[in-house]
Design an enzyme around this catalytic site. Structure first.
Site, PDB file in Angstrom:
ATOM      1  N   MET A 263     -31.225  -0.721  14.460  1.00  0.00           N
ATOM      2  CA  MET A 263     -30.361   0.592  13.890  1.00  0.00           C
ATOM      3  C   MET A 263     -29.824   1.337  15.262  1.00  0.00           C
ATOM      4  O   MET A 263     -30.860   1.800  16.110  1.00  0.00           O
ATOM      5  CB  MET A 263     -31.337   1.826  12.790  1.00  0.00           C
ATOM      6  CG  MET A 263     -30.177   1.900  12.051  1.00  0.00           C
ATOM      7  SD  MET A 263     -30.434   3.346  11.223  1.00  0.00           S
ATOM      8  CE  MET A 263     -31.488   4.175  11.510  1.00  0.00           C
TER       9      MET A 263
ATOM     10  N   GLN B 248     -37.989   3.034  26.379  1.00  0.00           N
ATOM     11  CA  GLN B 248     -37.152   4.163  26.187  1.00  0.00           C
ATOM     12  C   GLN B 248     -38.121   5.432  26.126  1.00  0.00           C
ATOM     13  O   GLN B 248     -39.158   4.973  26.406  1.00  0.00           O
ATOM     14  CB  GLN B 248     -36.638   3.746  25.224  1.00  0.00           C
ATOM     15  CG  GLN B 248     -34.974   2.752  25.653  1.00  0.00           C
ATOM     16  CD  GLN B 248     -34.159   3.212  26.351  1.00  0.00           C
ATOM     17  OE1 GLN B 248     -34.415   4.420  26.740  1.00  0.00           O
ATOM     18  NE2 GLN B 248     -32.998   2.999  27.079  1.00  0.00           N
TER      19      GLN B 248
ATOM     20  N   ASP C  74     -47.259  -1.424  30.578  1.00  0.00           N
ATOM     21  CA  ASP C  74     -46.164  -1.250  30.683  1.00  0.00           C
ATOM     22  C   ASP C  74     -44.955  -2.120  29.668  1.00  0.00           C
ATOM     23  O   ASP C  74     -45.862  -3.397  29.836  1.00  0.00           O
ATOM     24  CB  ASP C  74     -45.994  -1.741  32.403  1.00  0.00           C
ATOM     25  CG  ASP C  74     -44.305  -1.761  32.444  1.00  0.00           C
ATOM     26  OD1 ASP C  74     -43.537  -1.159  31.516  1.00  0.00           O
ATOM     27  OD2 ASP C  74     -43.713  -2.437  33.855  1.00  0.00           O
TER      28      ASP C  74
END
Length: 313
Positions: free
Chosen positions: A45, A285, A296
């Site tokens: 979204m 992000q 990671d």
């Protein structure tokens, strides 16, 4: 080339042939992520493919391609129902399978991208090799349930929907989309709350756990199902998104990533449901500001593509 042969001859003469790099090591791609079928990434979204030079899947596509993967980043409506977004995605799946000639694709969806890819796999399993869900609310989100408490048809609902639709339109414009996709904030809300998710699951149950916090079927109609998610809303002191996700996490009574509960993220084979990640960490992000005490995120995608490769997908 001559230097390489000379080096090889030297190693052979010294009896050190075991130290000579293999052909794979000399090549640019190791083949570690080289799946049989192309990989399609589908955003959640208010998502996008790339906006103002910043990728939604921050650093992930390039890392996957580097080691052999064929990766496509799709774009669907920022705000709409799971079915409407799924129809938009299906058009891209049909186009990519035609272009590549591979016949099938591997779908990976984050957040609302999870139900979106499930829809495509449910109605066109012949085109899909696997479905991988990342931090997706398959049984709804407590945050969406909280927002749904705004009375339907009220002025407050209209105002909120207008603001969110405007944000979706802006993201669509800034991402440089060739077409203006429809924005339907209320449609998203109805798809992502627990009632809407239950209705969607009744229509498209493939891979959905039948128990409260179990695993779903690993394979349905020839499609493999996988999922993973996080349970740490706060992960990096320099990441401004942690403030928002820390606040939304208060709407939950269970471990969550800020927008999706641990058990709600389950679909098919659960790779892991408790990464030290919040909802945005799951796509690396903001700008790669993720926990220093967790794998990671890019490496997790690389490992998953290697998993798909080893399973012939």
């Amino acid at each position: 080339m001559k230097n390489r042969k000379a080096l090889l001859a030297l190693f052979v003469g010294l009896g050190l042939t075991a130290a000579v790099p293999t052909q794979a090591a000399w090549s640019k791609s190791s083949g570690y992520t080289q799946t049989k079928y192309p990989v399609l990434l589908t955003h959640g979204m208010l998502g996008f493919d790339s906006m103002l030079g910043v990728d939604y899947w921050y650093g992930i596509p390039s890392a996957l391609r580097k080691d052999g993967a064929s990766v496509y980043v799709t774009q669907v409506s920022q705000l709409n129902t799971s079915e409407a977004r799924g129809e938009e995605l299906l058009e891209q799946v049909e186009e990519i399978t035609a272009i590549t000639g591979k016949g099938k694709v591997n779908l990976i969806g984050h957040s609302h991208g999870g139900p979106t890819i499930r829809y495509v796999a449910a109605i066109r399993p012949d085109l899909i090799a696997s479905v991988s869900s990342v931090g997706a609310p398959h049984k709804g989100s407590a945050t969406a349930d909280f927002l749904r408490k705004v009375p339907a048809g009220s002025a407050g609902e209209a105002l909120l929907a207008g603001i969110v639709n405007g944000l979706g339109t802006l993201i669509n414009f800034l991402s440089g989309s060739a077409t203006t996709t429809p924005q339907n904030a209320l449609g998203s809300l109805e798809s992502l709350n627990s009632v809407g998710a239950a209705a969607f699951n009744a229509k498209y149950p493939q891979g959905v756990p039948t128990s409260a916090c179990g695993e779903g079927a690993y394979q349905v109609n020839g499609v493999r199902y996988y999922s993973w998610g996080g349970t740490s809303p706060l992960t990096h002191v320099l990441d401004p998104s942690d403030i928002l996700l820390g606040a939304t996490s208060l709407t939950f009574k269970e471990a969550n990533d800020g927008l999706v509960g641990r058990c709600s993220s389950h679909l098919g084979k659960v790779i892991r449901d408790d990464y030290r990640m919040n909802h945005l960490d799951e796509v690396n992000q903001t700008f790669g500001l993720t926990s220093l005490f967790e794998s990671d995120p890019v490496s997790i995608y690389r490992q998953h593509l290697n998993r798909l490769k080893n399973e012939g997908l």
